[in-house]
Design a protein around this motif. Sequence first.
Motif, PDB file in Angstrom:
ATOM      1  N   ASP A   1       1.128  -1.035  -0.169  1.00  0.00           N
ATOM      2  CA  ASP A   1      -0.070   0.071  -0.073  1.00  0.00           C
ATOM      3  C   ASP A   1       0.873   1.082   0.081  1.00  0.00           C
ATOM      4  N   GLU A   2       1.477   1.462  -1.226  1.00  0.00           N
ATOM      5  CA  GLU A   2       2.336   2.657  -1.268  1.00  0.00           C
ATOM      6  C   GLU A   2       1.711   4.105  -0.948  1.00  0.00           C
ATOM      7  N   ILE A   3       2.479   4.504  -0.092  1.00  0.00           N
ATOM      8  CA  ILE A   3       2.110   5.908   0.513  1.00  0.00           C
ATOM      9  C   ILE A   3       2.366   6.998  -0.485  1.00  0.00           C
ATOM     10  N   GLU A   4       1.316   7.923  -0.618  1.00  0.00           N
ATOM     11  CA  GLU A   4       1.376   8.843  -1.913  1.00  0.00           C
ATOM     12  C   GLU A   4       0.988  10.238  -1.228  1.00  0.00           C
ATOM     13  N   GLY A   5       1.684  11.340  -1.409  1.00  0.00           N
ATOM     14  CA  GLY A   5       1.040  12.562  -0.982  1.00  0.00           C
ATOM     15  C   GLY A   5       2.506  13.590  -0.763  1.00  0.00           C
ATOM     16  N   THR A   6       2.005  14.764  -0.456  1.00  0.00           N
ATOM     17  CA  THR A   6       3.193  15.874  -0.126  1.00  0.00           C
ATOM     18  C   THR A   6       3.773  15.959   1.371  1.00  0.00           C
ATOM     19  N   LEU A   7       4.612  16.108   1.483  1.00  0.00           N
ATOM     20  CA  LEU A   7       5.450  16.087   2.747  1.00  0.00           C
ATOM     21  C   LEU A   7       5.716  17.732   2.736  1.00  0.00           C
ATOM     22  N   HIS A   8       5.357  18.475   3.542  1.00  0.00           N
ATOM     23  CA  HIS A   8       5.512  19.798   3.702  1.00  0.00           C
ATOM     24  C   HIS A   8       6.650  20.135   4.793  1.00  0.00           C
ATOM     25  N   ALA A   9       7.837  20.724   4.364  1.00  0.00           N
ATOM     26  CA  ALA A   9       8.979  20.985   5.169  1.00  0.00           C
ATOM     27  C   ALA A   9       9.385  22.624   5.079  1.00  0.00           C
ATOM     28  N   TYR A  10      10.123  22.835   6.331  1.00  0.00           N
ATOM     29  CA  TYR A  10      10.646  24.277   6.209  1.00  0.00           C
ATOM     30  C   TYR A  10      11.926  24.224   6.628  1.00  0.00           C
ATOM     31  N   ALA A  11      12.900  25.015   5.972  1.00  0.00           N
ATOM     32  CA  ALA A  11      14.452  24.986   6.076  1.00  0.00           C
ATOM     33  C   ALA A  11      14.873  26.317   5.718  1.00  0.00           C
ATOM     34  N   SER A  12      15.863  26.673   6.544  1.00  0.00           N
ATOM     35  CA  SER A  12      16.836  27.465   5.868  1.00  0.00           C
ATOM     36  C   SER A  12      17.421  27.333   4.551  1.00  0.00           C
ATOM     37  N   VAL A  13      18.245  28.395   3.645  1.00  0.00           N
ATOM     38  CA  VAL A  13      18.724  27.865   2.508  1.00  0.00           C
ATOM     39  C   VAL A  13      19.733  27.011   2.703  1.00  0.00           C
ATOM     40  N   THR A  14      20.521  27.257   3.967  1.00  0.00           N
ATOM     41  CA  THR A  14      21.664  26.434   4.011  1.00  0.00           C
ATOM     42  C   THR A  14      21.329  25.037   4.655  1.00  0.00           C
ATOM     43  N   ALA A  15      20.178  24.698   5.182  1.00  0.00           N
ATOM     44  CA  ALA A  15      19.775  23.322   5.634  1.00  0.00           C
ATOM     45  C   ALA A  15      19.230  22.892   4.237  1.00  0.00           C
ATOM     46  N   CYS A  16      18.946  23.302   3.371  1.00  0.00           N
ATOM     47  CA  CYS A  16      18.281  22.843   2.182  1.00  0.00           C
ATOM     48  C   CYS A  16      19.547  22.090   1.166  1.00  0.00           C
ATOM     49  N   TYR A  17      20.693  22.570   1.375  1.00  0.00           N
ATOM     50  CA  TYR A  17      21.959  21.893   0.703  1.00  0.00           C
ATOM     51  C   TYR A  17      22.924  21.152   1.877  1.00  0.00           C
ATOM     52  N   THR A  18      22.695  20.986   3.230  1.00  0.00           N
ATOM     53  CA  THR A  18      23.443  20.383   4.105  1.00  0.00           C
ATOM     54  C   THR A  18      22.673  19.278   4.721  1.00  0.00           C
ATOM     55  N   ILE A  19      21.754  19.425   5.426  1.00  0.00           N
ATOM     56  CA  ILE A  19      20.977  18.446   6.257  1.00  0.00           C
ATOM     57  C   ILE A  19      19.724  17.710   5.587  1.00  0.00           C
ATOM     58  N   LEU A  20      19.132  18.659   4.894  1.00  0.00           N
ATOM     59  CA  LEU A  20      17.691  18.150   4.160  1.00  0.00           C
ATOM     60  C   LEU A  20      17.858  17.349   3.008  1.00  0.00           C
ATOM     61  N   PRO A  21      18.852  17.442   2.084  1.00  0.00           N
ATOM     62  CA  PRO A  21      19.093  16.378   1.113  1.00  0.00           C
ATOM     63  C   PRO A  21      19.165  14.954   1.593  1.00  0.00           C
TER      64      PRO A  21
ATOM     65  N   GLU B   1       9.381  25.165   2.056  1.00  0.00           N
ATOM     66  CA  GLU B   1       9.221  26.551   2.457  1.00  0.00           C
ATOM     67  C   GLU B   1      10.604  26.976   3.035  1.00  0.00           C
ATOM     68  N   THR B   2      11.193  27.976   2.554  1.00  0.00           N
ATOM     69  CA  THR B   2      12.417  28.482   3.011  1.00  0.00           C
ATOM     70  C   THR B   2      12.304  29.776   3.735  1.00  0.00           C
ATOM     71  N   GLY B   3      13.175  29.815   4.844  1.00  0.00           N
ATOM     72  CA  GLY B   3      12.909  31.049   5.621  1.00  0.00           C
ATOM     73  C   GLY B   3      14.352  31.028   6.709  1.00  0.00           C
ATOM     74  N   ASP B   4      13.885  32.292   7.620  1.00  0.00           N
ATOM     75  CA  ASP B   4      14.788  32.349   8.772  1.00  0.00           C
ATOM     76  C   ASP B   4      14.474  31.280   9.573  1.00  0.00           C
ATOM     77  N   PRO B   5      15.697  30.376  10.038  1.00  0.00           N
ATOM     78  CA  PRO B   5      15.632  29.496  10.840  1.00  0.00           C
ATOM     79  C   PRO B   5      14.977  29.470  12.369  1.00  0.00           C
ATOM     80  N   ALA B   6      14.782  31.007  12.689  1.00  0.00           N
ATOM     81  CA  ALA B   6      14.050  31.465  13.783  1.00  0.00           C
ATOM     82  C   ALA B   6      12.446  30.941  13.642  1.00  0.00           C
ATOM     83  N   GLY B   7      12.407  30.927  12.551  1.00  0.00           N
ATOM     84  CA  GLY B   7      10.790  30.896  12.024  1.00  0.00           C
ATOM     85  C   GLY B   7      10.356  29.186  11.983  1.00  0.00           C
ATOM     86  N   ALA B   8      11.389  28.443  12.017  1.00  0.00           N
ATOM     87  CA  ALA B   8      10.967  27.053  12.053  1.00  0.00           C
ATOM     88  C   ALA B   8      10.067  26.516  12.708  1.00  0.00           C
TER      89      ALA B   8
END
Length: 297
Positions: A87-107, A125-132
């Motif tokens: 039963d394959e899971i299908e859908g969208t996972l919404h995440a929030y990360a800074s630009v740096t996190a997008c190419y360090t931790i998130l990948p 959604e990218t933004g200030d880490p303080a808004g996570a």
Amino acid sequence: MNFYELESFITLSKLLHFGKTADKMNLSPSALSRIISRLEEETNTVLLDRNNRQVLLTEQGKIFKKYAQEMLDKRKELDERLSDVGDEIEGTLHAYASVTACYTILPDFIQKLTTRYPKIHFSVETGDPAGAIAAVKENRAMIAVAAIPESGLSMMETKSVVQTPLVYAAAKNGPYTSLQGSPQDILSSVPLVLPKTGLARVRFDKWIKSRNVKPTIAAETEGNEAVLALAASGLGIGLVPQIVLENGPYKNEFEIFTAGNILGYYNVGFIRKSEFSGTITNKKIFDAMVKVLNSYD
């Protein structure tokens, strides 16, 4: 013996009461007693020491309890794996990360999740880490990458991935590359570029208050990348986590000055709600996400 009998035994070993266990398992006390008798016959041993007053596990019963629990755990794991395949899971996972996190931790997280669940797609959604934290609380994101507060977060779970120190960054072609003296002397004489909010700012404000330091703040901005952009212009030295400096586009354009133990280290990782309520589809995505996060242990 079967899994239902093993579950009945485990329940009885926890409640130590035939009547309560029978109710919980939707059995009559006599039916439960027959199950225990069959288990004892099959194992050729006495599992329970029972009389009119109490029920206790024998030493052999304690050994069998461990075996029974392992079998039930393995069955649960098998059910989960078969469920994922069938039963394959299908859908969208919404995440929030800074630009740096997008190419360090998130990948790495994205790769692990999509390898196991190829039909889950990401919306970041990218933004200030303080808004996570706010992004997760407000349900704009199911998961966020951010600095994890030392005191923890109410109603949330965190998973630390990397530890990084806070440092000061000065542009190599700017006027602040030869800083000397104590941190107190430096911060009293050199203009600073600081984040408006977030863990780094909280620690900085707490430190200057304890030392009665009156720094010159040249600029305040949202986001570590913006701090570095302003510091690169020579406006002042910027306060950022070292991971941002080492992985950003300005990597070779700064001199790094340690903050020592003054401002401590960042624990950077994932933040999510402890419990999820929503549609069945999103609950499946949430559960899949949690499984991948647990693989970081």
